[in-house]
Design an enzyme around this catalytic site. Structure first.
Site, PDB file in Angstrom:
ATOM      1  N   SER A  91       0.857  -1.192   0.000  1.00 29.52           N
ATOM      2  CA  SER A  91       0.000   0.000   0.000  1.00 29.52           C
ATOM      3  C   SER A  91       0.885   1.232   0.000  1.00 29.52           C
ATOM      4  CB  SER A  91      -0.910   0.011   1.232  1.00 29.52           C
ATOM      5  OG  SER A  91      -1.464   1.297   1.445  1.00 29.52           O
ATOM      6  N   GLY A  92       0.584   2.172  -0.883  1.00 36.89           N
ATOM      7  CA  GLY A  92       1.397   3.373  -1.016  1.00 36.89           C
ATOM      8  C   GLY A  92       1.355   4.277   0.197  1.00 36.89           C
TER       9      GLY A  92
END
Length: 232
Positions: A91-92
Site C-alpha cells: 500500500s502506497g
C-alpha cells in the site's frame, strides 16, 4: 508470537488517511519472508487486527502497520499492512507513513536532506526516498512492486446493476478498474456513499467472474478493491 505488556503505536497521516505504525511491543512474528509473517498474523494471530482496528481503538477506514525485522538482506526494515478487514501485499500511503515513523522515531537513521531506504513489504522490496529537514519527513516517494494487467475491457454481470466493462490490474493489491462516467457517477465527496455501495457490488461480482492469481506468488489472489477512474 510474543508481546510485551504494552504495544506502542504512532499515528501518521498521508493523503488524508490515518495509518498507524506499531513501533514496539510485538517481539516476534514467525516466517522466512515478510509475506510469510503476514500469513502468520492472518491465520494464527488475527486478534491483533481485531484489537487495534475495531472500535474504540480503530475504525473501518483505518490501517495499522507492523514493523518487523526484514528477511531480505537488502532491506532496512520490514512492515506488514493490516487493514480493517484483511491484509494486503502493498500500500502506497502505508509505505509513506511507515517510512515517516521509522525515521522520525529514530528506528532508522535519518540523513538530511534525503534519506534512501529499502523496505520489505509482503509484496516485495520497495525502494523509498524521503526528503527530510530538521528531523522531520517533508515528503516520501517510492518505487512500487511491479504492476501488470490481468484483464482489459472485460464485461461482468453485477446484480442490481447489469453488464459493465472493467479492467483488472495489480499494483500491490488487485484492483477492478471502472470508468466512473459511463456508470453515471462523479468522483465527488457527495457521491461517497453511493461509490462505496456500488464498489462493493462490483468487487464481489468481479472476484467471482474474473479469477486472478499472481504469477509469482499464488498466495496473492482475488480482486479486493474497486477503483473508479475519471479523466486525466
Amino acid at each position: 508470537m510474543r508481546f510485551s505488556r504494552m504495544i506502542n503505536v504512532v499515528g501518521v497521516h498521508a493523503e488524508g488517511e490515518l495509518n498507524e505504525v506499531i513501533t514496539g511491543g510485538v517481539l516476534d512474528v514467525p516466517g522466512k519472508s515478510v509475506y510469510e509473517k503476514m500469513e502468520y498474523l492472518q491465520t494464527k494471530a488475527d486478534w491483533l487486527r481485531l484489537f487495534l482496528l475495531n472500535e474504540p481503538r480503530g475504525k473501518v477506514n483505518q490501517c495499522v502497520n507492523l514493523v518487523v525485522p526484514p528477511c531480505d538482506p537488502r532491506a532496512d526494515a520490514g512492515f506488514i499492512i493490516i487493514e480493517s478487514d484483511y491484509y494486503v501485499p502493498m500500500s502506497g500511503t502505508n509505505t509513506m507513513c511507515t517510512t515517516t515513523a521509522l525515521l522520525e522515531t529514530g528506528m532508522l537513521p535519518m540523513t538530511e536532506p534525503v534519506t534512501k531506504l529499502t523496505l520489505e513489504a509482503p509484496g516485495g522490496l520497495i525502494s523509498v526516498e524521503a526528503k527530510c529537514k530538521d528531523g522531520k519527513c517533508e515528503s516520501v516517494s517510492f518505487n512500487n512492486v511491479p504492476a501488470f494487467v490481468f484483464y482489459l475491457q472485460k464485461p461482468i454481470e453485477v446484480p442490481g446493476v447489469g453488464t459493465i466493462t472493467v479492467d483488472v490490474a495489480y499494483g500491490g493489491m488487485i484492483y477492478c478498474v471502472v470508468e466512473a462516467a459511463p456508470m453515471g457517477i462523479k468522483l465527488d465527496p457527495s457521491e461517497a456513499r453511493d461509490l462505496v455501495d456500488l464498489g462493493e457490488k462490483i468487487k464481489r461480482a468481479a472476484a467471482v467472474q474474473l479469477p486472478c492469481v499472481h504469477p509469482e506468488n499464488p498466495g496473492i489472489h482475488t480482486i479486493n478493491q474497486t477503483l473508479f477512474a475519471g479523466p486525466l
